[in-house]
Enzyme design. Structure first.
Site, PDB file in Angstrom:
ATOM      1  CE  LYS A 102      -3.927   1.970   2.561  1.00 57.03           C
ATOM      2  NZ  LYS A 102      -4.770   1.840   3.775  1.00 57.03           N
ATOM      3  CB  SER A 138      -8.091   3.683   2.692  1.00 57.31           C
ATOM      4  OG  SER A 138      -7.246   3.091   3.648  1.00 57.31           O
ATOM      5  CB  SER A 160      -8.320   0.991   5.679  1.00 56.17           C
ATOM      6  OG  SER A 160      -8.984   2.222   5.603  1.00 56.17           O
TER       7      SER A 160
END
Lengths: 470, 96
Positions: free
Chosen positions: A74, A149, A173
């Site tokens: 990420k 996210s 997330s």
């Protein structure tokens, strides 16, 4: 492919790490136009890492489980020498000066890093639509969001653009995108994994965790990245880890709680059916299912959305146009540098949360908002502590509905916040939770959330595996 | 609804530049979110202690000393800054 399959393929010399790496890089090239899971592909780094592993294997040296296994990170986790944007214009040209501790630990295993994945700006969002670099798309239906996210990480795993990925979870997330994309996601106990090198969002809530294709893989990755780190004073050594390993989960002795408050108005009836069916399976396996009450559930979300922006507004004060990142060119004095760099560098949701947090912490409002939210946090914690005296784990949905359409919620911030209703409590109290695919509504995946006690990752992973192998 | 002045005041506290036309937008959005927070007033919080951290953490103490290896790191970090001078960050004037 799964971690296990890659590892076996490599040591049996069915393929080389370099060949495998090239296959994945080609896949990314093809898929990324549709899915937009990757913000940056670190081809040179990946190829050189893969070559090293092939040398290691040819010298018949011991090959760690994750060696040569291509993964994605990420884009709010620092990998030295690789750009790290956090999905924001303010860090568009930022190149990480050091490795996050999780990256160091993966590198020690011989990781192959394919690239950095898309996210809502600074991980603020539930759909990846808040990324400054365009939304990611759900591989199961490109018109829908992958969740957020960590949407890029989950979409990359689901479309087999990588074997596994790292995400971060502040209020869901990791778990939400895992659920929406039909993959496995683990939010570890707060403190189980070092946050050093994770771009800070809400520091009392953030945790890094794995997104994988199987529960077994999640365990492999978690075991590598977890543990105390002197660079993160909130990280803790999991001493119970070894004890847990000794005692295998006995399904017959397992007490599972199902909180009534997670199956009330607002849940999609098809999602409810899938989740109830999964819970039924555990009952058939021999577990004891009890309905439990978490009476403060409806207050967890508003409390979370006060605490989260408050911490975020403090953390994001560092982006000032002076130390690093975007700096406005047309500023006359220092104050203007601050104002303009932050105005031009931050997107809508980030500015909204900074203002919300600033408001909640400002003189005259602190007690009414921030302090009140922290007291509600205590009540939510008490609810869980009480329930965990009676049951081993809790089973709930991850999301009240299947993945929604891109554009459906983005114009109404509050409706986006409501997506997180089943996931935020877990971060407020710091316990671990697993999201695991257990069915579909049409072609859209549905995730089951398995919530455990502090530092009982082993147990929830074992329980997840029982379902996979049933 | 929170006033124009309040939005402008918060934005200034947060060092966020704001365009005229954005003020109204944030007035509406922040107000609807703040209204949602009103829900917490239903909860009896008298006699409840606040929780700031979910896990009991130990304080970590160390000597306050400059480490040699830090020098090289500092150089790397300074390279990321928009403007530097003699190993320091350079900023625009504060006094007019």
């Amino acid at each position: 492919m799964t971690v296990k399959e890659v590892h076996q393929g490599l040591i049996r010399k069915e393929f080389s790490a370099l060949e495998l790496c090239r296959v994945y890089l080609a896949r990314i090239k093809k898929e990324n136009k549709k899915i937009n899971a990757f913000l940056d592909v670190s081809e040179a780094l990946a190829l050189s890492q893969a070559k090293e592993i092939d040398t290691l294997i040819s010298q018949k040296k011991e090959t760690p489980f994750l060696a040569g296994v291509p993964c994605a990170i990420k884009d709010n986790i620092l990998v030295e020498g690789i750009s790290c944007t956090a999905g924001s214009k303010i860090l568009e040209n930022y190149v990480a000066p050091y490795d996050a501790t999780v990256i160091k630990r993966l590198k020690d295993q011989g990781v192959v890093i394919l690239g950095k994945t898309n996210l809502d700006e600074f991980a603020m969002g539930s759909s990846t639509e808040n990324s400054a670099f365009g939304p990611s798309h759900n591989p199961h239906d490109l018109s829908r969001v992958p969740g957020g996210s960590s949407g890029g990480s989950a979409a990359a795993v689901a479309s087999d653009e990588c074997v596994y990925a790292l995400g971060s979870d502040t209020g869901g997330s990791i778990r939400l995108p895992a659920s929406f994309c039909g993959v496995v996601g683990l939010k570890p106990t707060y403190g189980a994994v070092s946050r050093y090198g994770l771009i800070a969002f809400a520091s009392s809530l953030d945790q890094i965790g794995p997104i994988t294709k199987t529960v077994e893989d999640a365990k492999v990755v978690f075991d590598v990245i977890c543990g105390r780190d002197r660079l993160d004073s909130t990280s803790i050594e999991i001493s119970s880890k070894i004890e847990n390993k000794k005692s295998k989960v006995q399904i017959k002795n397992l007490k599972i709680g199902v909180p009534k408050e997670y199956f009330v108005k607002g849940i999609n009836s098809e999602v409810e059916k899938v989740i109830k069916k999964a819970i039924k399976k555990y009952e058939e396996m021999g577990a004891e299912i009890t309905e439990v009450r978490l009476p403060h559930t409806e207050y967890a979300l508003p409390a979370y959305y006060i605490i989260n922006p408050s911490e975020a507004s403090a953390n994001l004060a560092r982006y000032d146009g002076v130390k690093y990142g975007f700096s406005a060119k047309d500023a006359a004095d220092l104050m203007e540098i601050y104002l303009k760099s932050r105005e031009q560098g931050f997107g809508d949701e980030v500015r909204r949360r900074i203002m919300l947090g600033t408001y909640a912490l400002s003189a005259g409002y602190y007690e009414a908002y921030y302090l009140r939210a922290q007291k509600v946090r205590t009540l939510v914690k008490n609810d869980f502590e009480k329930v965990f005296q009676k049951v081993d784990v809790l089973l709930t949905p991850v999301s009240p509905f299947p993945p929604f359409k891109i554009g459906e919620r983005i114009d109404d911030p509050l409706s986006m916040y409501l997506v997180d209703v089943y996931t935020v409590s877990i971060n407020l109290i710091g316990v671990p939770a697993l999201s695991m695919p257990v069915g579909k509504v049409g072609k859209l995946p549905v995730g089951l959330q398995i919530i455990g006690k502090h530092f009982e990752e082993e147990k929830i992973l074992e329980i997840g595996k029982l379902y996979e192998s049933y | 609804m929170i006033s124009r002045q309040e939005v402008q005041h918060i934005a200034k506290l947060a060092r966020l530049g704001l365009k005229e036309k954005e003020v109204e937008k944030y007035q509406k959005e922040l107000s609807s979110i703040l209204d949602y927070f009103e829900k917490l007033k239903e909860v009896d919080i008298s006699k409840i202690e606040p929780t700031s951290h979910s896990i009991a953490a130990e304080n970590v103490i160390r000597e306050d000393e400059v480490k040699r290896e830090q020098r090289a790191k500092n150089k790397k970090l300074l390279e990321l800054a928009p403007k530097t001078k003699n190993g320091h960050l350079k900023v625009k004037s504060i006094l007019k």
